[in-house]
Design a protein around this motif. Sequence first.
Motif, short mmCIF file in Angstrom:
data_model
loop_
_atom_site.label_atom_id
_atom_site.label_comp_id
_atom_site.label_asym_id
_atom_site.label_seq_id
_atom_site.Cartn_x
_atom_site.Cartn_y
_atom_site.Cartn_z
N GLN A 30 34.70 -78.69 89.51
CA GLN A 30 34.54 -78.66 88.06
C GLN A 30 34.47 -77.22 87.54
N ASP A 31 33.80 -76.36 88.28
CA ASP A 31 33.72 -74.96 87.87
C ASP A 31 35.11 -74.32 87.87
N LEU A 32 35.89 -74.58 88.92
CA LEU A 32 37.25 -74.05 88.98
C LEU A 32 38.08 -74.53 87.80
N ALA A 33 37.99 -75.82 87.50
CA ALA A 33 38.78 -76.36 86.39
C ALA A 33 38.38 -75.70 85.07
N ARG A 34 37.08 -75.56 84.85
CA ARG A 34 36.60 -75.00 83.58
C ARG A 34 36.98 -73.53 83.44
N ARG A 35 36.85 -72.77 84.51
CA ARG A 35 37.10 -71.34 84.44
C ARG A 35 38.58 -71.00 84.35
N HIS A 36 39.44 -72.00 84.48
CA HIS A 36 40.88 -71.78 84.34
C HIS A 36 41.45 -72.54 83.15
N ASP A 37 40.59 -73.02 82.27
CA ASP A 37 41.01 -73.82 81.12
C ASP A 37 40.66 -73.08 79.83
N PRO A 38 41.66 -72.61 79.06
CA PRO A 38 41.37 -71.89 77.81
C PRO A 38 40.62 -72.71 76.78
N GLU A 39 40.54 -74.02 76.95
CA GLU A 39 39.73 -74.83 76.05
C GLU A 39 38.25 -74.47 76.16
N HIS A 40 37.90 -73.79 77.23
CA HIS A 40 36.51 -73.33 77.41
C HIS A 40 36.45 -71.81 77.28
N SER A 41 37.24 -71.26 76.36
CA SER A 41 37.32 -69.80 76.24
C SER A 41 36.03 -69.17 75.75
N ALA A 42 35.06 -69.97 75.30
CA ALA A 42 33.75 -69.40 74.98
C ALA A 42 33.12 -68.77 76.21
N ASP A 43 33.49 -69.25 77.41
CA ASP A 43 32.99 -68.64 78.65
C ASP A 43 33.46 -67.19 78.76
N LEU A 44 34.70 -66.93 78.36
CA LEU A 44 35.21 -65.56 78.40
C LEU A 44 34.50 -64.69 77.37
N ALA A 45 34.16 -65.28 76.23
CA ALA A 45 33.40 -64.53 75.23
C ALA A 45 32.02 -64.14 75.77
N VAL A 46 31.38 -65.05 76.50
CA VAL A 46 30.09 -64.73 77.11
C VAL A 46 30.25 -63.61 78.13
N PHE A 47 31.34 -63.63 78.87
CA PHE A 47 31.62 -62.54 79.80
C PHE A 47 31.68 -61.20 79.05
N LEU A 48 32.39 -61.17 77.92
CA LEU A 48 32.46 -59.94 77.12
C LEU A 48 31.07 -59.55 76.61
N GLY A 49 30.26 -60.56 76.26
CA GLY A 49 28.90 -60.28 75.83
C GLY A 49 28.07 -59.67 76.94
N LEU A 50 28.26 -60.14 78.17
CA LEU A 50 27.54 -59.57 79.31
C LEU A 50 27.93 -58.11 79.52
N LEU A 51 29.23 -57.83 79.44
CA LEU A 51 29.67 -56.44 79.58
C LEU A 51 29.06 -55.55 78.49
N SER A 52 29.05 -56.06 77.26
CA SER A 52 28.48 -55.30 76.16
C SER A 52 27.00 -55.02 76.39
N ALA A 53 26.27 -56.05 76.81
CA ALA A 53 24.83 -55.89 77.06
C ALA A 53 24.58 -54.88 78.17
N TYR A 54 25.35 -54.96 79.23
CA TYR A 54 25.17 -54.03 80.35
C TYR A 54 25.35 -52.60 79.88
N GLY A 55 26.29 -52.40 78.95
CA GLY A 55 26.54 -51.05 78.46
C GLY A 55 25.39 -50.46 77.67
N GLN A 56 24.50 -51.31 77.17
CA GLN A 56 23.35 -50.82 76.40
C GLN A 56 22.13 -50.53 77.26
N LEU A 57 22.12 -51.03 78.50
CA LEU A 57 20.90 -51.01 79.30
C LEU A 57 20.50 -49.66 79.90
#
Length: 598
Positions: free
Chosen positions: A395-422
């Motif tokens: 299920q994780d593989l299917a979700r991480r390769h499905d653009p219908e769950h692209s909010a996951d990629l947005a969270v990834f960008l959020g993690l990168l942004s947060a790391y840059g502030q730390l």
Amino acid sequence: MNATHPAPDTASVVIVGAGPRGTGFLERLAANLPELYGDRPLEVHLVDPYPPGGGRIWRAGQSPLLWMNSMAEDVTMFTDETVELAGPVRPGPTLAEWAGLDGQTFPGRRTQGAYLRWVYERAVRALGPAVTVREHRTRVLRVGGPREGRQRVWLEGRAEPLTADLVVLALGHLDAEPDDEQRELTAFAARHGLVHLPPAFTADCDLSALAPGEPVIVRGFGLAFIDLMVLLTEGRGGRHDDSGTYHPSGREPVLYVGSRRGVPYHSKIGYGWQGERPPLPRFFGPAAVGKLLGSAAPPDFRRDVWPLIAKELGFAHYHRLFTAHPGRTAMAWSDFEEKYAAAGPGGPESAALVAAAVPDPADRLDLEALDHPLDGVRYPSGDALQEGLRAYIGQDLARRHDPEHSADLAVFLGLLSAYGQLPGLGDPGPWWHGFFSYLASGPPGPRLRQLLALSEAGVVRFLGADLVVECDEDAGEFRAGGASVPGEWTRARALVEARLPEPSLERTRSPLLRALHRDGAAATGTGLLRVDPGDGRVLDRAGRPHPRRFALGPHTTARAAGAFTRPRTGGPAFRQNDASARAALTLLRDLARHPVGA
């Protein structure tokens, strides 16, 4: 290459560690040299037992089976206009562009090492004719010298030290002596003739003692496990076919793997970004960091910082959901954004807003559930656990390769942004780094598909969450069990700790860092070297920055989110390298104008 002293009128820099971080610093040194130092003579010494560019981790002399955990298009060593830096942008090719690769592929580590070598050689050329670069294939044992004078750098195998106006530590990940638990496990193994491999770099481990067909308990389900899995299966002659089936060679041990979470790191996302990006940072940016630093008491990460990061991640997630998948929301984005901004981080008001605006719970971001995926989940047997985890990974593989769950990629960008502030807030501790890696720095999708095939073939067996490893003195064996299948234990004569050593200035095997710590360099409670977040100067226990000593990389409190930077993501590591290079060149320029005796 053998000279140890520069000419009296030549400034000198020693860079300790010539891997990716040392190479990145050298690139920024070259970029800023014309503005800050001109064409004055300069001698640069690079000290590393391994070849410059790739260093230890990305060296050519390792198994060709080992991959990067990033796609070729997501790796760059060059700045772009998204990086906030005082020095000049010097663009260059990504790994994919340089190697002529499909950007969606996961290159071998040898390929990345070749790219890094090319970047290093390009940086050396860019330094110009007034700069001499000398390579020393050895280790630094210690650094001495007065705070306001030239530093002396003692090298292994050389009687006379190098002299330098300043020293830059870019040591990368380091080995460490075992802690109390690991020493006890090693002693138990020695008493009973067992095999115990403590935390280490998997590619450097001697795995020959892990016998074919024998059970091996593996503690750790992150990237070190993936390397171990590959080396003990394909590395021993097994084969994956195109149908997703694994064909054993008969030389594989049986790997029983578990961890705190009991599941592997999430797969790398298998699609690119399309459309509007979330405007980050929003709730955890420079203003929020400044407010935290201005508070009366030092900020506590879980109490003061994490709620802001969680709100930032939620903002990234819902911004993407509302803008890219509006049919799965029940409120106008402008209304949601206004109310979300007003709600307290993680409080009931925020939860009620999300419940009203996002009808399907599967579309809501639940960071606690993500961090503890098997909490409260119990299986009646080990076989049921195998089926359950194979379903979870699929299920994780299917979700991480499905653009219908692209909010996951947005969270990834959020993690990168947060790391840059730390970096300005000091070390957030091991939980944050583990959580970030679990969500954002997992293995390539093909590796998890291989894991599924190995599970089906019986070469890998899952032990589940909250793994406990015990020593059975009477039986002379290790045993392991967890919360996922209560009361079931697995016994084995081999135990592998599949993780890197934790950073520790007291237990590090680097004689240089141990000596610096003894001489007054400050460390965090988690063992990281304290540095000034602005320019990377090493701090002493009184908080004073050393004018002539800098440090960059994972052994410091200013460590970056990963080994490499994705293009057009701001690149905090680039910003750090640039700030340190400019501070170093400014010091060298001032010394040239107003010499200070050694």
